[in-house]
Each structure stands twice: as C-alpha cells, then as structure tokens.
Motif scaffolding. Structure first.
Motif, mmCIF file in Angstrom:
data_model
loop_
_atom_site.group_PDB
_atom_site.id
_atom_site.type_symbol
_atom_site.label_atom_id
_atom_site.label_comp_id
_atom_site.label_asym_id
_atom_site.label_seq_id
_atom_site.Cartn_x
_atom_site.Cartn_y
_atom_site.Cartn_z
ATOM 1 N N ARG A 119 0.506 -9.166 -3.935
ATOM 2 C CA ARG A 119 -0.046 -7.949 -4.533
ATOM 3 C C ARG A 119 -1.507 -7.832 -4.110
ATOM 4 N NH1 ARG A 119 -0.495 -6.922 -10.504
ATOM 5 N NH2 ARG A 119 -0.441 -4.675 -10.714
ATOM 6 N N SER A 120 -1.832 -6.732 -3.481
ATOM 7 C CA SER A 120 -3.190 -6.582 -2.973
ATOM 8 C C SER A 120 -4.147 -6.265 -4.118
ATOM 9 C CB SER A 120 -3.240 -5.498 -1.904
ATOM 10 O OG SER A 120 -2.697 -4.306 -2.398
ATOM 11 N N ALA A 121 -5.417 -6.484 -3.839
ATOM 12 C CA ALA A 121 -6.429 -6.258 -4.878
ATOM 13 C C ALA A 121 -6.518 -4.765 -5.197
ATOM 14 C CB ALA A 121 -7.778 -6.751 -4.379
ATOM 15 N N ALA A 122 -6.844 -4.482 -6.438
ATOM 16 C CA ALA A 122 -7.055 -3.088 -6.837
ATOM 17 C C ALA A 122 -8.253 -2.531 -6.066
ATOM 18 C CB ALA A 122 -7.306 -3.009 -8.332
ATOM 19 N N PRO A 132 -12.576 -2.513 -9.604
ATOM 20 C CA PRO A 132 -12.251 -3.156 -10.888
ATOM 21 C C PRO A 132 -11.740 -2.125 -11.898
ATOM 22 C CG PRO A 132 -14.384 -3.895 -10.062
ATOM 23 C CD PRO A 132 -13.947 -2.789 -9.165
ATOM 24 N N PRO A 145 -3.455 -1.182 -12.941
ATOM 25 C CA PRO A 145 -4.684 -1.949 -12.688
ATOM 26 C C PRO A 145 -4.575 -3.414 -13.122
ATOM 27 C CG PRO A 145 -5.080 -0.056 -14.151
ATOM 28 C CD PRO A 145 -3.616 -0.261 -14.067
ATOM 29 N N THR A 150 0.843 -1.198 0.000
ATOM 30 C CA THR A 150 0.000 0.000 0.000
ATOM 31 C C THR A 150 0.877 1.245 0.000
ATOM 32 O OG1 THR A 150 -1.669 -1.190 1.264
ATOM 33 C CG2 THR A 150 -1.828 1.218 1.249
ATOM 34 N N GLY A 166 1.481 -11.012 -11.458
ATOM 35 C CA GLY A 166 1.289 -11.135 -10.020
ATOM 36 C C GLY A 166 2.218 -10.205 -9.261
ATOM 37 N N ASN A 167 3.017 -10.790 -8.367
ATOM 38 C CA ASN A 167 3.915 -9.925 -7.589
ATOM 39 C C ASN A 167 5.366 -10.028 -8.078
ATOM 40 O OD1 ASN A 167 4.667 -12.385 -6.557
ATOM 41 N ND2 ASN A 167 4.674 -11.727 -4.413
ATOM 42 N N ASP A 172 -6.385 1.735 -10.679
ATOM 43 C CA ASP A 172 -4.989 1.514 -10.297
ATOM 44 C C ASP A 172 -4.818 1.732 -8.802
ATOM 45 O OD1 ASP A 172 -4.424 4.222 -9.649
ATOM 46 O OD2 ASP A 172 -4.085 4.705 -11.740
ATOM 47 N N ARG A 173 -3.587 1.630 -8.350
ATOM 48 C CA ARG A 173 -3.297 1.707 -6.913
ATOM 49 C C ARG A 173 -2.544 2.985 -6.553
ATOM 50 N NH1 ARG A 173 -3.172 -3.330 -9.114
ATOM 51 N NH2 ARG A 173 -3.734 -5.142 -7.845
ATOM 52 N N ASP A 196 -3.323 -7.427 -13.708
ATOM 53 C CA ASP A 196 -2.724 -8.593 -13.061
ATOM 54 C C ASP A 196 -1.476 -9.034 -13.808
ATOM 55 O OD1 ASP A 196 -4.720 -8.634 -11.177
ATOM 56 O OD2 ASP A 196 -6.001 -9.956 -12.367
#
Lengths: 609, 341
Positions: free
Chosen positions: A353-356, A359, A140, A25, A165-166, A362-363, A142
């Motif tokens: 990786r946390s969820a956006a 939908p 945004p 985060t 992913g991460n 972006d983060r 994956d």
C-alpha cells in the motif's frame, strides 16, 4: 514484478462501472451511464473500460488481470436456494429475471474477449470484499474497522471487518434476505420512488415528516439486536418471490396502498420517510458500536449503498463512536469496480500500500477520476457548432462566473475530470447563489425539472465551513450532513402541513437555497488541492459577496445521467433555464446563443427516479 | 458516445483535435489515438527546421496511413520510423481523398524541412476525389452524416479548388448510402440489387461472383481518360511538382486486390505511368503483401473492418523499407515481418 495494471469491472446489476489501477495508484474510474446516457446502465461497461484504457494510455495486452466485482457462482447459489424456498411463486421471477442475468455474468470472460480482442485473465472477487476494499484501501488510514451495508451481494448484505496495511478481512456477515439496504429500498418503493435510484429522494423527504411510524417499523419490520445484527420480518417483503418489493401486509401496516410514482406526496410518505430514516440510523449506530468494540480500532471506513445515506453518516460522526470516519464516495455498486481491482492488487499480487499523498489525505484524488476535456476539444465543439463562446484565463473565468452567480444567474460548470460516484463535486455541476431564496425552487422546477422538495447541497470553502455549518471535519465528497449554524438561521413556524409545498420555499437561514427544512445541509467542503478551479470560483464569490457558500447540484435534468461531454453539457444548458455554461476555459452565455433545435419531446425522455 | 476526434479545418475539411489523447472501440480490441499540436495523429511534434541527427520523411495518406484500427506506435509509419531510426511524420487523415491529403501537405507539410516525401494514396481514394462531402459516422453523435470536404475540378485542364473554405457543420445523410462506384446503369443497378438479395440468402455468393469475374475496381483506373483518373493524376502531378525532395509514390491496395478478388493491373498501370512521367519512384507493395498474406500466420486485415491489423501494418512497412532506405542511403537491414507481427 513491475507494478501491474488491473482493471476492475462492476456490471449486470445496476450502475455498471470500470476502474483501472497501476500498482495501487488509481488511474481512472467511471460509470457506464455517463457514456451511454442511460441512467444506472447495468450493461457490461464497454465504454467505461475503453475510457480507463484511454486514461492509462495502454493497450489490452498490458493489463495483468480484469476483476469482476462479485462471484456469479455464489450469486447463483443464493438465487437458486431462495427460489427453491419460494416454491412455485418464485418460478416466474427466476425465469424472467435471474436466469438471464446469471447467464450474462457467467459469460464475463467471453464479454471481455469480445471487447478487448484478446484473452485477458478474468478474476472474480466477492461483492462485499469489493466494497470493503473500496472503503479501506483508498482511505487515509493505515488500519480501520470496515462496515459495508447494501442491498445484497452474493449472500452478504452487511459485513463487519477490518483493514490493516495491504489486507482486508471480514469478521462477520449478515445474510440475505435480511438486509438494511433492501428494507430502505422497500420503503423507497412503497413511497413511490424507484428502487436503486430513488433512495436519496426518500432521505431528502424525511425532514418534512415526523417519525411517527418508527415504533411500527421496529415492531413489525425489523428486529434490531444489541450487537447490531438484525432480522427482517419477511411477511412484509415481496422481493423473495415476486417482482414487487412489498406485500399487502405492508399496505395494511401503513394504512393504505403504496404511493404511485409522480402522484402527490402526502404527509404519510413524509412520515414514513422520517421513520425509516430514524430506524436506519439506529441500525447503523448499533453496528458501528459493535464493530468498534470488537475491533478496538479508532477509524471506521464505510461502503455499500447505505453508506450514501449522508444523514446517517452525519449522525455517526456526531455520536463520536469512532475518532475518524471515511466514506468511499462511490459507495454503491459502481465503486465495486475500484474495490475489486484494489482487492486483487493487494491480495493476489501483494502490491504494497503506497503512502497517502499527504498526511491525513485519502488516495481518491477528490474522486475526480473520470474523463477530462481539453480546451482544444471544447474549441472544436463550439467552432463546429458556431456557438458564441468567450475563452478566458482561469482567473478571469472565476471572477466573471462568480459575478454572474452573485447576480442570481445559474451556471452550468463543466471543468476538469468528471466525478466517480453519484455526486457532482464541482466538475459537472450546476451552481448558484446560496443566498438566493428562490434558487431552490428555480433550480428544481425550471432547470432540473424534478420535485420541488428536493434539497440542494452547499459547497463551502473548507476553512470557512464552520462559520456556516456545525462541522469540524472535512467533507469533500458531500457524504456528511451537518446542521446549519444557529446564528445564521431564520426562525420558522412549525407547521404540520399536509402539502409540503407550503413549507419548501420558506427561507430558513441566510443561505436558504441550501438549508433543508430541518436546518440541515449536505455539505461539501472545498480546498485548493483537489479542485483548485472550484476553490478559486468560490473564493471569488466570497470576495465579491462575503458569502463562502454556493449551491451545487448535479449537471443533468431529472432522470438523466450527469453530463460528460461538451455536447451533453450544451444540450442540457440549452434545454433548461441555465444562464451561463462553462466548459473548461470557454464561457457561453445563454442570451448569445443561436436558437436551439431539439428533436423530440425530451422531457419525456427521462423518467423520474 | 465516444470522444470527438476531429475539428473543422477550413482548408482541409477537418483534422484531428490537437493534443488529443483518446481511445476508439474497435473490433480489433480498440486502439489508442494521440495527436500532436498540429492536429495530426502523431506522438511527435512536427518541427519545421531539419534535424542534424535524423533523416526526416513525411507520409501522407488516408485512414490506412493514419492507422484506423491500431494504436499509435503500431502503424506502418511507426514501424518504419523505428526500424530505420528516422523521424517519420505521419500526416494521414482518415476518410480523406487525395485532394485533402494534398491540401494537408500544402497547409501543414510544405514548410517542414524533410528528406523524402512518401505519398500513400489508398487505391479507393479515387472515388473520394470526386465527392464534395463524405458519408461518415459522426464521432459526436454516432449518426450517419455527410461531412463537407474540399475538392478539385479540372477546368480546361487546370485544377480548380471548390468548397473552400470548407463549410462547417454536417449535411443530412442521404436516404440510402451512395453506391460504391460511379454511375451504374439502370440494368446494373437491378443486377446489383439482385445480387445483394442473393448474398443475404446465400452468404458469400457475391464475393464468389466478384472473384470469378475478376472485376477491375475501382473502375476509374480502367481508362486513363476517365474523369476519376484524370483528376487523381492531376492532383498528384501538381503535388509532385511542388515537392522539394525526392518523392515515393506508394499506393495502398484494397484488400480485395490482395486477395485477388479485384484485378489490380489497371491501377498498377496507371500509377506506374504517372510515376514514370513525373520522375518519382513507384513502390508497388501488392506482390509482397500477397505473399505475406498467403504464408503468414496473422491476418493482415480485420474480419469486418477493411483496415490493416498490426500484422498488416508490419507487412506494409516491410514492403516500403527498401525504397526508403535506398533514398536516404541508410545502412540498415531489411525489416523482418515475422519478428514484428
């Protein structure tokens, strides 16, 4: 383990910055220049680090690691080898510049300990991994293909990779001295603008010219291959063994010496700008096509200084090589601080990786990751200075300020968390009425004190963007250029004027203040989620005028870092012809303010880029 | 440029910007600052009504109490609060004189119900009481400026408030910083200048000389009839007379007192006499701090900044805890310095 706090740092080249994350985060990120008031400040970002810890409200002993955004050892390797190849001609450059820089970089752990009073583990990543991580992890998507293009990192200047992913990986690299970023910077230099800051001016100049030198550039300066790779003809570039970017061969190629800063811009510079823009776009498109083919992925993310070329980004979008494109808003080196932190979080600490947040979202939180002011702080400031100010509710502020804009007033808008990255996105912005045909020249000459040709960007309500611009996608970071819709254009006579001033002020649409000479616009779409105060303001303006577009430019004068504090904002407001200043819920009108006493000749304080 | 921490206050001079969340760069690595809605550096709101479940103690002082140099949660008031499970309200105001601390009590503390009042004047505050403005670094500009403050004068033995309401704005800083103690003679000025030059040539010689001479500073404590002490005593006497609860008088020594460079007996004597006269408890923490300073591993002060480190705050808290515990009739153990530093 619990979610680690990781602090990322980019520094000692240009645009120093710091960013802090908790898990993945993003808590805070800011450029050092905003605190020190030194444009592109490259020093170790002690103030930005201080701010990051402030926002996270943690002490240094809670930081798991500090990550520097590049690898000084690899950079040393590149510089030593380059200078060895350059021979005696490069020795002075080495002694005066590179050695000191490297000495500082090699002392990062000591600088950290001095600032934080303790020995926090210091890690290093690689420059283009930092860019790649900054492009992919907050995006945004994956999974996505990753393209990073800039001047130079350690060795790499361009990388092609992928994120899943991460994890991010780099599949291909183009190495120094062959660099699309340095090519663009060399031409920036040749046209009389500053390297590492004047590139966006060159981009803004391009529509005034014709790409008559494009073939010359392809023939002599850069060899573009079908697979997107390229090689520069080093006979034309001075950055290997001298302090200048170009050699006399470049002068000969373009029919005369480089333009000197602040001298008149001629048709030659406009045409060179147009030409290098065309070639840059070609190179970016070729790279994109290649990476689409090799990865098979439908999403593309971009970072690196060249990714700030929003004209090329717009072209990339229109070519539809990828289904989706996302550009890191802090695409330059400042963004490396965030990328470095994210890289280590995911790769070393295996943070998932946390969820956006939603939908397709972006983060980056709209890139509003810098310091905010509280109304209490603003009140303390205006009270201490006895500055007349009106405290308004959010709704009243939007209504009143929109009405002032509709009357042609120019607004300084300093609301919410400051932007991370080079663009003002409605948190530290100067705003005006896009319908006003004089707004561009007034804002350039009487407020920004900069060249009159510089275009301004529109901020438009997202749901109404397509009424004004040929754009279907969101563009929250002002990193896409789109054409103004034909039905609101005004026909103009095509001229081949030597003096651009004759065409700058020609109205070209019903929103002339934001319509560039080629009917393009650097669009920011605004929604009510990331920036509700800004959304409400434009909505009010739309309700009052029937126009959902306003002018937005950065809240600063030429060469000055964007304002951060109430003091910065008030000083800029009083020094220029702005009419209204908004700082959080306080609204100040110029005609109510006491006489402003200003020490020194501030117009000489800040140089042009 | 740092975040501005303070707002003008017409009665006190200034207080923290309310509800502030800031961080200050510092030689100790920086520290976090939070203020509450009342504009004091506290994580907790100051509630007027007493609590049924927790004893409440009000602390007043200067930057040592406010905690310059260390984060909220690590100051001696916080350490005491945690150790004794009480509600400790920290009204510390950096750079203040006891005059401003008393005015802060009158403005913001007087009506807050509490069980104990702890006055923590820093010994050196005696000089600030005589000043109408303080030389500070503006947190807005970083420049050295003079910030007006309220102050008292003794007129026919009565405290008379001046500079109230406190004017807004900064005054220009004097060409040279004001001398540390009051009105040195011409000869002493020359001697002091010579010592300053010698100290540049031979670093440490000034400190060695002061230690050897065992100066009793600040000088105002040497004479019970000095202007400085008469004013300090009058302010504290007034304050204590208005208190509705037991009062602890706990002067915070300068580090030069702890190290033995300055003689402490004069100030200890003055405060002891005043405590006896007013019937409050004088908590003398100097001996305890000297002992910890001599035996502890962690330094109690920062190398340059003369404020307590986290270890320094724990040490101060440890010296205060027994008296506070006794006043509140709490059944808790003494505070271990080692486990908190």
């Amino acid at each position: 383990m619990t979610k680690p706090y990781i602090l990322g740092v980019s520094a000692l080249y240009h645009d120093s910055a710091a960013a802090i994350i908790h898990g993945d985060t993003i808590i805070a990120a800011a450029q050092e220049e905003r605190f020190t008031r030194i444009k592109h400040d490259r020093r170790f970002p002690v103030n930005a680090i201080n701010y990051c810890l402030e926002e996270a409200m943690i002490d240094p002993d809670e930081i798991e690691a500090i990550v520097f955004y590049d690898d000084p050892v690899l950079t040393t390797d590149r510089i030593l080898k380059t200078l060895a190849n350059a021979g005696p001609a490069g020795q002075e450059q080495w002694m005066t510049g590179a050695a000191g820089l490297l000495a500082a970089k090699l002392q990062i752990p000591r600088l950290v300990e001095e600032e934080l009073g303790m020995d926090v583990p210091v890690l290093f990543t690689e420059h283009h991994f930092s860019h790649a991580a900054s492009a992919f992890f907050p995006s945004p998507f994956d999974e996505a293909a990753i393209l990073t293009i800039d001047g130079v990192g350690e060795w790499a200047t361009t990388t092609l990779g992928r994120g899943v992913g991460n994890r991010v990986s780099i599949d291909q690299e183009i190495h120094f001295p062959h660099s699309l970023g340095l090519l663009y910077s060399a031409i920036t230099y040749f046209c009389g603008f500053k390297v590492n800051s004047g590139e966006y001016k060159l981009m803004g100049l391009a529509p005034y010219g014709q790409p008559v030198y494009a073939d010359l550039i392809r023939e002599h300066l850069i060899d573009l291959k079908d697979d997107g790779s390229f090689a520069l003809n080093l006979e034309y570039f001075g950055y290997l063994d001298s302090k200048v970017m170009t050699t006399p061969k470049m002068d000969a190629l373009f029919g005369g010496p480089k333009r000197e800063g602040e001298s008149r811009i001629t048709k030659r510079e406009m045409d060179i700008a147009a030409s290098i823009q065309v070639v840059t776009e070609e190179a970016v498109l070729m790279l994109a096509r290649h990476i689409r083919k090799t990865t098979g992925m439908k999403n593309l993310v971009l970072a690196g200084g060249v990714a700030l070329n929003c004209v090329a980004n717009g072209r990339l979008l229109r070519e539809k090589i990828f289904d989706n494109i996302w550009v890191q808003p802090a695409a330059g080196d400042a963004g490396g601080a965030l990328g470095a932190a994210l890289m280590v979080a995911h790769h070393k600490y295996d943070v998932p990786r946390s969820a956006a947040p939603a939908p397709g979202a972006d983060r980056m939180s709209g890139s509003y990751l810098g310091p905010a002011l509280t109304n209490e702080e603003v009140e303390a400031f205006v009270d201490f200075g006895n500055y007349p100010a009106h405290r308004m509710s959010d709704a009243d502020r939007a209504k009143r300020v929109a009405a002032e804009m509709a009357k042609g007033k120019i607004i300084g808008w300093c609301v919410g968390r400051m932007e991370y990255g080079p663009r003002s996105l409605g948190a530290r912005s100067i705003l005006g009425d896009a319908r006003n045909p004089e707004a561009q020249s007034v804002m350039n000459l009487k407020i920004k004190y900069r060249e009159s040709f510089r275009p301004f960007a529109p901020a438009v309500l997202r749901d109404k963007a397509s009424e004004y611009f040929a754009i279907e996608e969101e563009s929250p970071y002002m990193l896409l250029v789109a054409p103004v819709q034909e039905d609101i254009r005004v026909a103009q006579e095509i001229t081949d004027a030597e003096d651009m001033l004759s065409i700058v002020n020609e109205p070209r649409s019903s929103i002339p203040a934001v319509t560039h000479v080629d009917y393009s616009a650097r669009v920011q779409t605004v929604d009510g989620v990331a920036k509700p105060d800004y959304f409400d303001l434009i909505t009010q303006f739309d309700e009052q005028t029937g126009c959902a577009v306003i002018v937005n430019t950065s809240f600063n004068v030429r060469g000055e870092p964007i304002v951060m504090t109430p003091q910065d904002a008030y000083r800029c407001f009083m020094r220029t012809n702005m009419d209204v200043l908004v700082v959080e819920n306080f609204v100040l009108f110029k005609d109510e303010q006491p006489e402003f006493e200003d020490a020194g000749n501030w117009r000489e304080e800040f140089e042009l880029d | 440029m740092a975040r501005n921490l303070f707002k003008h206050d017409p009665a006190i001079g200034y207080r923290f910007v309310p509800n502030l969340k800031g961080r200050v760069r510092h030689e100790g690595g920086g520290y976090l600052v939070r203020s509450n809605a009342d504009g004091f550096r506290s994580d907790r709101p100051f509630v007027r009504e007493a609590s049924d479940t927790q004893k409440r103690v009000l602390f007043f002082g200067d930057s040592n109490t406010a905690g310059d140099g260390v984060s909220n949660g690590k100051r001696f008031v916080d350490v005491i609060e945690k150790h004794l499970d009480i509600a400790a309200y920290n009204y510390g105001l950096p750079s203040s004189g006891v005059d401003q601390q008393y005015l802060a009590w009158r403005e913001a503390g007087h009506d807050v119900e509490h069980d104990l009042l702890v006055l923590c004047p820093m010994v050196d505050n005696i000089r600030r009481n005589l000043q109408s403005a303080r030389l500070i670094h503006s947190s807005m500009s970083g420049d050295l400026v003079m910030l007006p403050k309220p102050y008292f004068e003794l007129v026919d033995g009565t405290l008379t408030l001046r500079n109230s309401p406190v004017p807004k704005g900064h005054l220009p800083a004097p060409e040279e910083e004001a001398p540390e103690d009051t009105s040195p003679s011409g000869l002493r000025k020359v001697a002091r200048k010579a010592m300053g030059m010698a100290d540049k040539q031979f670093p440490g010689i000034r400190s060695w000389s002061q230690r050897a001479r065992r100066l009793a500073l600040p000088e105002a404590y040497n004479d019970p009839d000095s202007e400085g002490w008469l004013l300090m005593a009058a302010i504290l006497r007034q304050w204590i007379s208005e208190a509705k609860t037991p009062v602890i008088l706990c002067p915070i020594p300068m580090f030069d007192h702890i190290s033995g460079k300055f003689r402490a007996e004069p100030y200890r004597q003055r405060f002891a006499e005043l405590a006896k006269e007013t019937g409050v408890e004088f908590v003398d923490i100097l001996d305890g701090l000297r002992k910890i300073d001599a035996t502890g591993d962690a330094p109690l002060r920062f190398p340059t900044d003369e404020h307590p480190t986290v270890a320094g705050h724990v040490a101060i808290a440890a010296q205060m805890v027994p008296a506070i515990r006794k006043h509140l009739s709490l059944d808790t153990k003494p505070l271990s310095v080692a486990s908190n530093s």
